[in-house]
Design a protein around this motif. Structure first.
Motif, PDB file in Angstrom:
ATOM      1  N   ALA A 250       4.722  -5.347 -20.112  1.00  0.00           N
ATOM      2  CA  ALA A 250       3.767  -5.046 -21.182  1.00  0.00           C
ATOM      3  C   ALA A 250       4.382  -4.181 -22.273  1.00  0.00           C
ATOM      4  CB  ALA A 250       2.533  -4.355 -20.609  1.00  0.00           C
ATOM      5  N   GLY A 251       5.348  -3.331 -21.928  1.00  0.00           N
ATOM      6  CA  GLY A 251       5.942  -2.437 -22.904  1.00  0.00           C
ATOM      7  C   GLY A 251       7.109  -3.020 -23.664  1.00  0.00           C
ATOM      8  N   ALA A 252       7.717  -4.066 -23.135  1.00  0.00           N
ATOM      9  CA  ALA A 252       8.885  -4.658 -23.790  1.00  0.00           C
ATOM     10  C   ALA A 252       8.480  -5.380 -25.067  1.00  0.00           C
ATOM     11  CB  ALA A 252       9.568  -5.629 -22.832  1.00  0.00           C
ATOM     12  N   PRO A 253       9.420  -5.581 -26.000  1.00  0.00           N
ATOM     13  CA  PRO A 253       9.137  -6.422 -27.164  1.00  0.00           C
ATOM     14  C   PRO A 253       8.712  -7.820 -26.729  1.00  0.00           C
ATOM     15  CG  PRO A 253      11.194  -5.221 -27.450  1.00  0.00           C
ATOM     16  CD  PRO A 253      10.773  -4.995 -26.037  1.00  0.00           C
ATOM     17  N   ARG A 309      -9.357  -6.339 -15.351  1.00  0.00           N
ATOM     18  CA  ARG A 309      -9.754  -4.972 -15.662  1.00  0.00           C
ATOM     19  C   ARG A 309      -8.943  -4.348 -16.787  1.00  0.00           C
ATOM     20  NH1 ARG A 309      -9.732  -1.526 -10.306  1.00  0.00           N
ATOM     21  NH2 ARG A 309     -10.624  -0.045 -11.787  1.00  0.00           N
ATOM     22  N   GLN A 310      -7.943  -5.054 -17.318  1.00  0.00           N
ATOM     23  CA  GLN A 310      -7.054  -4.450 -18.299  1.00  0.00           C
ATOM     24  C   GLN A 310      -7.669  -4.446 -19.700  1.00  0.00           C
ATOM     25  OE1 GLN A 310      -4.404  -2.837 -17.067  1.00  0.00           O
ATOM     26  NE2 GLN A 310      -5.291  -3.618 -15.166  1.00  0.00           N
ATOM     27  N   ALA A 311      -7.380  -3.373 -20.423  1.00  0.00           N
ATOM     28  CA  ALA A 311      -7.880  -3.237 -21.793  1.00  0.00           C
ATOM     29  C   ALA A 311      -6.899  -3.793 -22.818  1.00  0.00           C
ATOM     30  CB  ALA A 311      -8.175  -1.764 -22.101  1.00  0.00           C
ATOM     31  N   ARG A 312      -5.616  -3.830 -22.470  1.00  0.00           N
ATOM     32  CA  ARG A 312      -4.590  -4.327 -23.384  1.00  0.00           C
ATOM     33  C   ARG A 312      -4.213  -5.753 -23.044  1.00  0.00           C
ATOM     34  NH1 ARG A 312       0.528  -1.293 -23.017  1.00  0.00           N
ATOM     35  NH2 ARG A 312       1.112  -2.920 -24.515  1.00  0.00           N
ATOM     36  N   LEU A 313      -3.965  -6.548 -24.082  1.00  0.00           N
ATOM     37  CA  LEU A 313      -3.662  -7.960 -23.902  1.00  0.00           C
ATOM     38  C   LEU A 313      -2.366  -8.161 -23.125  1.00  0.00           C
ATOM     39  CD1 LEU A 313      -4.353 -10.893 -24.464  1.00  0.00           C
ATOM     40  CD2 LEU A 313      -3.258 -10.674 -26.702  1.00  0.00           C
ATOM     41  N   ASP A 380      -2.840  -4.314 -29.455  1.00  0.00           N
ATOM     42  CA  ASP A 380      -3.262  -5.455 -28.638  1.00  0.00           C
ATOM     43  C   ASP A 380      -4.453  -5.095 -27.759  1.00  0.00           C
ATOM     44  OD1 ASP A 380      -1.978  -3.782 -26.859  1.00  0.00           O
ATOM     45  OD2 ASP A 380      -0.916  -5.392 -25.802  1.00  0.00           O
ATOM     46  N   ARG A 381      -5.317  -4.216 -28.240  1.00  0.00           N
ATOM     47  CA  ARG A 381      -6.533  -3.845 -27.498  1.00  0.00           C
ATOM     48  C   ARG A 381      -7.527  -5.005 -27.577  1.00  0.00           C
ATOM     49  NH1 ARG A 381      -5.369   0.571 -30.601  1.00  0.00           N
ATOM     50  NH2 ARG A 381      -7.033   0.014 -32.075  1.00  0.00           N
ATOM     51  N   ILE A 382      -7.863  -5.557 -26.450  1.00  0.00           N
ATOM     52  CA  ILE A 382      -8.696  -6.759 -26.413  1.00  0.00           C
ATOM     53  C   ILE A 382     -10.058  -6.516 -27.060  1.00  0.00           C
ATOM     54  CG2 ILE A 382      -9.791  -8.449 -24.886  1.00  0.00           C
ATOM     55  CD1 ILE A 382      -7.527  -7.941 -22.887  1.00  0.00           C
ATOM     56  N   ALA A 383     -10.650  -5.368 -26.794  1.00  0.00           N
ATOM     57  CA  ALA A 383     -11.991  -5.088 -27.316  1.00  0.00           C
ATOM     58  C   ALA A 383     -12.030  -5.046 -28.836  1.00  0.00           C
ATOM     59  CB  ALA A 383     -12.500  -3.761 -26.744  1.00  0.00           C
ATOM     60  N   GLY A 440      -8.236 -18.297  -7.147  1.00  0.00           N
ATOM     61  CA  GLY A 440      -7.289 -17.874  -8.176  1.00  0.00           C
ATOM     62  C   GLY A 440      -7.548 -18.555  -9.507  1.00  0.00           C
ATOM     63  N   GLY A 441      -7.917 -19.837  -9.464  1.00  0.00           N
ATOM     64  CA  GLY A 441      -8.238 -20.538 -10.702  1.00  0.00           C
ATOM     65  C   GLY A 441      -9.476 -19.970 -11.390  1.00  0.00           C
ATOM     66  N   LEU A 442     -10.485 -19.620 -10.599  1.00  0.00           N
ATOM     67  CA  LEU A 442     -11.704 -19.038 -11.164  1.00  0.00           C
ATOM     68  C   LEU A 442     -11.431 -17.668 -11.782  1.00  0.00           C
ATOM     69  CD1 LEU A 442     -14.289 -20.015  -8.400  1.00  0.00           C
ATOM     70  CD2 LEU A 442     -14.050 -21.005 -10.685  1.00  0.00           C
ATOM     71  N   LEU A 443     -10.639 -16.850 -11.080  1.00  0.00           N
ATOM     72  CA  LEU A 443     -10.305 -15.531 -11.615  1.00  0.00           C
ATOM     73  C   LEU A 443      -9.466 -15.646 -12.882  1.00  0.00           C
ATOM     74  CD1 LEU A 443      -9.540 -13.693  -8.258  1.00  0.00           C
ATOM     75  CD2 LEU A 443     -11.451 -13.237  -9.793  1.00  0.00           C
ATOM     76  N   ALA A 444      -8.535 -16.612 -12.896  1.00  0.00           N
ATOM     77  CA  ALA A 444      -7.738 -16.827 -14.114  1.00  0.00           C
ATOM     78  C   ALA A 444      -8.646 -17.229 -15.266  1.00  0.00           C
ATOM     79  CB  ALA A 444      -6.681 -17.898 -13.869  1.00  0.00           C
ATOM     80  N   GLY A 445      -9.647 -18.045 -14.975  1.00  0.00           N
ATOM     81  CA  GLY A 445     -10.598 -18.404 -16.012  1.00  0.00           C
ATOM     82  C   GLY A 445     -11.322 -17.195 -16.570  1.00  0.00           C
ATOM     83  N   GLY A 446     -11.598 -16.213 -15.700  1.00  0.00           N
ATOM     84  CA  GLY A 446     -12.277 -15.004 -16.153  1.00  0.00           C
ATOM     85  C   GLY A 446     -11.494 -14.249 -17.198  1.00  0.00           C
ATOM     86  N   TYR A 447     -10.184 -14.010 -16.941  1.00  0.00           N
ATOM     87  CA  TYR A 447      -9.448 -13.213 -17.929  1.00  0.00           C
ATOM     88  C   TYR A 447      -8.984 -14.040 -19.126  1.00  0.00           C
ATOM     89  CZ  TYR A 447      -5.263 -14.539 -15.081  1.00  0.00           C
ATOM     90  OH  TYR A 447      -4.293 -15.208 -14.375  1.00  0.00           O
TER      91      TYR A 447
END
Length: 511
Positions: A250-253, A309-313, A380-383, A440-447
């Motif tokens: 997440a921190g890398a370019p 649960r993550q706030a950043r993309l 990259d804050r999703i909100a 796993g497919g359903l959870l992936a659909g969630g995010y």
């Protein structure tokens, strides 16, 4: 010491020189950068990438032409004294996938650095190009190597090329993430090297084809393989050894994140596959496959929830990487097949390989799209990204198409991969793995839909870009995402190309 008979011979093939070029071409590019002025690094890298892409598809074409693996024996010395390079169907698929992602990443980085002409050929960009080619060479060494110690060397080269990619911007948080990555990688290397030492002491060779003929060497072999697999799991960031990956990726370019997520963590996964299927005795392989499947299922479920649960993309995409890697480890019990059927003739083998390739394309597309978004809006804050699809339509489309593959929605490569794995789970009576694939497919659909919802939202105050982004930069991510979708047109059956070079195992003679 256990003796092996008969000793396998690596017969050089006419196309063997292609394997040598696959290793040396990126290295020659790095050396050219050191000789020429820094401002020439970009041109050297782009030329090397173009040549390497053509070389990768030449290797694939040679396998398709001959229907046999490509082999090269360094210096004409046969193992165990010498070193052999070998490309079968799976290795060639990995090399082609790597070349494609590297080429797309290079195009993206070239366009991104062009946005700031004053730093286009500066220290950060020059370092990036050198590390990108070094990473490429190390990856090819992993995919082509036949000697476990030389594979250790390739893994170390990969680590020392990949870790600096995390902290190219020099920020304190990325330096901390890079150091954590380095500690996990070095610890994994220590475990791997201990296992290599035990195998060499027991058999007197580290050539994979020779080791594939070993009998059950007792507890020493089991301990050696366990050490090596644990070390590789730390490098692959499988749950619960994933703690280093989210902050590092997440921190890398953006361009570095794409390479790290799509390619670098696939190298240890590839080696685990070879250890379990090509080296481990049948009983040890079955036990290892069950344990790896449990860890893979745990990774799918736990890290998918963490991604939600993550706030950043970019952090969300990083946790998604750990979750999607879990699918590659549930392949082991599913590829056992019927009695007498080799793993590479099962639908699970094709499904696992398609998952590996489609994940690489989709995740590279996601990270590049996220990089464009962060570059355009400064965060990259999703909100706070409501309506970004109106400003960056191609990036939103790229994220959505890549998300189809992660969710396993047709038509996409991820759908074919997960469909094959799900079918194998049902046929082999593994209902818990089938349930994990569906969950796993359903959870992936969630995010994924969480981000798509933000892209299509209509905020009270329209979102405005702080920096103009050329469409050609968005096109790179869109092209990768489209490629991940086009993989969905592969037939739902074992893929013959992946069986090239997969010979039967030899039998060992008791001491």
């Amino acid at each position: 010491m256990i003796t092996l008979a008969p000793l396998p011979v690596h017969v050089p093939t006419p196309g063997g020189f292609l394997l040598v070029l696959a290793l040396t071409l990126p290295v020659l590019g790095v050396l050219a950068m050191l000789v020429l002025a820094p401002r020439r690094a970009r041109q050297v890298a782009l030329v090397s990438i173009a040549a390497g892409l053509a070389l990768a598809f030449a290797i694939v074409a040679e396998l398709l032409r001959t229907g046999n693996a490509i082999t090269y024996v360094v210096g004409g010395w046969q193992p165990p004294l010498g070193i052999a390079l070998r490309a079968d169907g799976l290795s060639a698929a990995m090399i082609a996938m790597t070349a494609l992602v590297i080429a797309a990443t290079g195009l993206f980085a070239n366009g991104l650095y062009a946005l700031s002409p004053e730093t286009r050929d500066g220290r950060a960009s020059t370092t990036f190009w050198a590390l990108l080619l070094a990473t490429w060479s190390a990856l090819n060494a992993v995919f082509l190597g036949e000697d476990l110690f030389n594979l250790y060397v390739a893994l170390e080269l990969l680590t020392f090329a990949a870790v600096p990619l995390v902290c190219l911007d020099g920020r304190a948080e990325t330096m901390a993430a890079a150091l954590r990555y380095l500690m996990f990688a070095l610890l994994g290397s220590l475990f791997y090297l201990l296992g290599v030492g035990l195998l060499y002491g027991n058999f007197g060779t580290l050539d994979i084809r020779m080791l594939s003929g070993m009998s059950d060497g007792g507890p020493v072999v089991s301990v050696a393989l366990a050490l090596m697999i644990v070390g590789l799991l730390a490098k692959a960031a499988l749950f619960p050894l994933h703690l280093w990956l989210p902050p590092a990726h997440a921190g890398a370019p953006a361009a570095a994140s794409a390479v790290l997520s799509a390619l670098v963590i696939k190298a240890p996964v590839f080696l685990i596959l070879r250890l379990v299927l090509d080296v481990a005795p049948p009983q040890a392989a079955a036990l290892a496959g069950q344990i790896l499947a449990i860890l893979g299922a745990s990774s799918i479920l736990f890290c998918s929830v963490m991604a939600l649960r993550q706030a950043r993309l970019k952090l969300m995409i990083a946790y998604s990487t750990v979750a999607q890697i879990g699918y590659l480890f549930i392949v082991f019990p599913l590829a056992s097949g019927a009695e007498g059927q080799p793993p590479w003739e099962t639908i699970a083998w094709t499904g696992g390989t398609l998952q590996l390739v489609s994940h690489a394309l989709a995740k590279a597309a996601m990270f590049l799209a996220a990089g464009v978004i962060a570059e355009a809006f400064g965060h990259d804050r999703i909100a706070d990204l409501g309506g970004f699809g109106r400003v960056l339509p191609l990036s939103a489309a790229a994220f959505g198409l890549a998300g189809l593959s992660l969710m396993g929605i047709p038509p996409s490569g991820g759908f074919i991969a997960k469909c094959l794995l799900l079918t194998a789970a049902v046929l082999n009576a593994h209902p818990w793995l089938a349930a994990t694939i569906l969950a796993g497919g359903l959870l992936a659909g969630g995010y994924v839909f969480r981000v798509i919802d933000r892209a299509l939202a209509t905020p009270a105050i329209p979102l405005a870009a702080k920096r103009a982004i050329p469409r050609r930069l968005e096109m790179v991510a869109f092209g990768l995402a489209l490629a991940a979708v086009l993989l969905g047109f592969i037939p739902l059956e074992p893929f013959g190309f992946l069986q090239i070079g997969r010979a039967g195992t030899m039998t060992a003679v008791a001491p």
